[in-house]
Design an enzyme around this catalytic site. Structure first.
Site, PDB file in Angstrom:
ATOM      1  N   TYR A  49      76.509 -39.853  38.181  1.00 61.52           N
ATOM      2  CA  TYR A  49      77.959 -39.724  37.999  1.00 61.52           C
ATOM      3  C   TYR A  49      78.705 -40.424  39.143  1.00 61.52           C
ATOM      4  O   TYR A  49      79.627 -41.216  38.914  1.00 61.52           O
ATOM      5  CB  TYR A  49      78.313 -38.234  37.955  1.00 61.52           C
ATOM      6  CG  TYR A  49      79.768 -37.947  37.638  1.00 61.52           C
ATOM      7  CD1 TYR A  49      80.240 -38.034  36.335  1.00 61.52           C
ATOM      8  CD2 TYR A  49      80.667 -37.581  38.636  1.00 61.52           C
ATOM      9  CE1 TYR A  49      81.567 -37.763  36.036  1.00 61.52           C
ATOM     10  CE2 TYR A  49      81.989 -37.311  38.347  1.00 61.52           C
ATOM     11  CZ  TYR A  49      82.441 -37.401  37.047  1.00 61.52           C
ATOM     12  OH  TYR A  49      83.761 -37.143  36.750  1.00 61.52           O
TER      13      TYR A  49
HETATM   14  N1  LIG Z   1      87.252 -32.291  34.672  1.00 60.94           N
HETATM   15  C1  LIG Z   1      87.037 -32.706  35.895  1.00 60.94           C
HETATM   16  O1  LIG Z   1      86.858 -31.908  36.820  1.00 60.94           O
HETATM   17  C2  LIG Z   1      87.018 -34.156  36.219  1.00 60.94           C
HETATM   18  C3  LIG Z   1      87.079 -34.530  37.561  1.00 60.94           C
HETATM   19  C4  LIG Z   1      87.051 -35.887  37.870  1.00 60.94           C
HETATM   20  C5  LIG Z   1      86.971 -36.823  36.869  1.00 60.94           C
HETATM   21  N2  LIG Z   1      86.905 -36.433  35.573  1.00 60.94           N
HETATM   22  C6  LIG Z   1      86.815 -37.475  34.559  1.00 60.94           C
HETATM   23  O2  LIG Z   1      87.863 -37.332  33.644  1.00 60.94           O
HETATM   24  C7  LIG Z   1      87.483 -37.864  32.376  1.00 60.94           C
HETATM   25  C8  LIG Z   1      87.808 -36.827  31.311  1.00 60.94           C
HETATM   26  O3  LIG Z   1      87.074 -35.664  31.588  1.00 60.94           O
HETATM   27  P1  LIG Z   1      87.489 -34.238  31.029  1.00 60.94           P
HETATM   28  O4  LIG Z   1      87.340 -33.286  32.144  1.00 60.94           O
HETATM   29  O5  LIG Z   1      88.758 -34.329  30.275  1.00 60.94           O
HETATM   30  O6  LIG Z   1      86.228 -34.012  30.087  1.00 60.94           O
HETATM   31  P2  LIG Z   1      86.131 -33.510  28.583  1.00 60.94           P
HETATM   32  O7  LIG Z   1      84.678 -33.326  28.335  1.00 60.94           O
HETATM   33  O8  LIG Z   1      87.051 -32.384  28.366  1.00 60.94           O
HETATM   34  O9  LIG Z   1      86.664 -34.786  27.783  1.00 60.94           O
HETATM   35  C9  LIG Z   1      85.948 -35.974  27.751  1.00 60.94           C
HETATM   36  C10 LIG Z   1      86.086 -36.567  26.368  1.00 60.94           C
HETATM   37  O10 LIG Z   1      85.297 -37.758  26.340  1.00 60.94           O
HETATM   38  C11 LIG Z   1      84.567 -37.750  25.131  1.00 60.94           C
HETATM   39  N3  LIG Z   1      83.349 -38.528  25.284  1.00 60.94           N
HETATM   40  C12 LIG Z   1      82.221 -38.207  25.966  1.00 60.94           C
HETATM   41  N4  LIG Z   1      81.295 -39.142  25.809  1.00 60.94           N
HETATM   42  C13 LIG Z   1      81.839 -40.091  25.010  1.00 60.94           C
HETATM   43  C14 LIG Z   1      81.369 -41.306  24.453  1.00 60.94           C
HETATM   44  N5  LIG Z   1      80.116 -41.735  24.700  1.00 60.94           N
HETATM   45  N6  LIG Z   1      82.200 -42.037  23.679  1.00 60.94           N
HETATM   46  C15 LIG Z   1      83.448 -41.603  23.417  1.00 60.94           C
HETATM   47  N7  LIG Z   1      83.945 -40.452  23.878  1.00 60.94           N
HETATM   48  C16 LIG Z   1      83.155 -39.704  24.672  1.00 60.94           C
HETATM   49  C17 LIG Z   1      84.254 -36.283  24.839  1.00 60.94           C
HETATM   50  O11 LIG Z   1      83.937 -36.053  23.481  1.00 60.94           O
HETATM   51  C18 LIG Z   1      85.545 -35.623  25.277  1.00 60.94           C
HETATM   52  O12 LIG Z   1      86.470 -35.500  24.224  1.00 60.94           O
HETATM   53  C19 LIG Z   1      85.990 -38.160  32.483  1.00 60.94           C
HETATM   54  O13 LIG Z   1      85.810 -39.539  32.669  1.00 60.94           O
HETATM   55  C20 LIG Z   1      85.563 -37.403  33.713  1.00 60.94           C
HETATM   56  O14 LIG Z   1      84.461 -37.993  34.342  1.00 60.94           O
HETATM   57  C21 LIG Z   1      86.942 -35.116  35.224  1.00 60.94           C
END
Ligand SMILES: NC(=O)c1ccc[n+]([C@@H]2O[C@H](COP(=O)([O-])OP(=O)(O)OC[C@H]3O[C@@H](n4cnc5c(N)ncnc54)[C@H](O)[C@@H]3O)[C@@H](O)[C@H]2O)c1
Length: 251
Positions: free
Chosen positions: A158
């Site tokens: 990651y």
């Molecule tokens: N939640 C956190 O704490 C956090 C912190 C830092 C960064 N992020 C980043 O934010 C972004 C969104 O995360 P989130 O927390 O909203 O997660 P989430 O799991 O709620 O949403 C992510 C979305 O991406 C979709 N997804 C996953 N793999 C996929 C693929 N191969 N093709 C298309 N869609 C796909 C999932 O179905 C989901 O709807 C991510 O890139 C994550 O790495 C999240």
């Protein structure tokens, strides 16, 4: 709302729109007048947001960002029907292994995280830039992570993918800087979304302990920063990674 913050008349693609940060961003973009296209690989989540935001069936599309050909096809489809794509928000992502030392992680596990988080971002950008060059306007926003700036232990795939994204946008931004196109990233710390359901307690505690505001963030807070970076208002910032980390990022 200032004209530059409005998305009236603009076509915006949101990838990973099904849940969490992507879903919150989709809602804010709709509120601000965008014609949105919601893409995700989770069909149930897509059906949910279609109902939630009263989207037309053509505005909701299945896409796995780890499939380059599928990305080419869906971008071409949207461009053919709309004649333009003003902004891309890419929030698709997966955590992969957490609380695991590097030597316990297999290459297929490592590669899968790179494919979804980093290769997907690269392939989307490659498809969008020629369209945006033709329009002499475009905004690209990739959701990275504070993990990519600081390096959290136990989650090397990651961290690598999110750091790669930060370097990627820095370089590409300079290639298109005079063409009306900006490309930025957003680096959230821990945000309350379904993604954290699989993160180990130990990793979560480690991350919250490093946030000066002492709490997790909300998806809506990240959506505000993304919407700024995806709007006309973001006119003199490119190649930058915006912080949404409750004060954790100090640079
Ligand atoms: N939640 C956190 O704490 C956090 C912190 C830092 C960064 N992020 C980043 O934010 C972004 C969104 O995360 P989130 O927390 O909203 O997660 P989430 O799991 O709620 O949403 C992510 C979305 O991406 C979709 N997804 C996953 N793999 C996929 C693929 N191969 N093709 C298309 N869609 C796909 C999932 O179905 C989901 O709807 C991510 O890139 C994550 O790495 C999240």
């Amino acid at each position: 709302m200032s004209q530059n913050s409005s998305f009236e008349g603009q076509v915006v693609m949101v990838v990973g729109a099904g849940n969490g940060i992507g879903r919150a961003t989709l809602g804010l973009l709709i509120e601000r007048g965008a014609r949105v296209f919601a893409l995700d690989n989770n069909q149930d989540a897509l059906s949910e947001i279609q109902t939630l935001f009263s989207l037309g069936s053509d505005q909701v599309k299945a896409l796995d960002v780890s499939d380059e050909e599928a990305i080419k096809k869906v971008v071409a489809e949207i461009f053919a029907s709309e004649g333009r794509i003003d902004a891309l928000v890419n929030s698709a992502g997966m955590t992969g292994p957490t609380n695991r030392r590097l030597n316990t992680i297999t290459w297929p596990e490592f590669e899968r995280v790179l494919q979804v988080n980093l290769f997907g971002a690269i392939w989307l950008t490659q498809q969008l830039i020629p369209i945006m060059q033709g329009q002499k306007y475009g905004r690209i926003v990739h959701v990275s992570s504070i993990a990519g700036k600081e390096g959290n232990p136990g989650m090397s795939p990651y961290v690598t993918s999110k750091a790669g994204m930060i370097g990627f946008i820095k370089g590409v931004a300079k290639e298109v800087a005079t063409e009306g196109i900006s490309i930025n990233a957003v680096a959230p710390a821990v945000i309350r979304t379904p993604m954290n359901a699989d993160t180990s307690d130990e990793t979560l505690k480690y991350m919250i302990a490093r946030i000066p505001m002492g709490r997790v963030g909300e998806a809506e807070e990240v959506a505000e920063t993304i919407c700024f970076a995806a709007s006309k208002a973001c006119s003199f910032t490119t190649g930058f990674t915006f912080d949404t980390s409750g004060g954790r990022a100090t640079y």
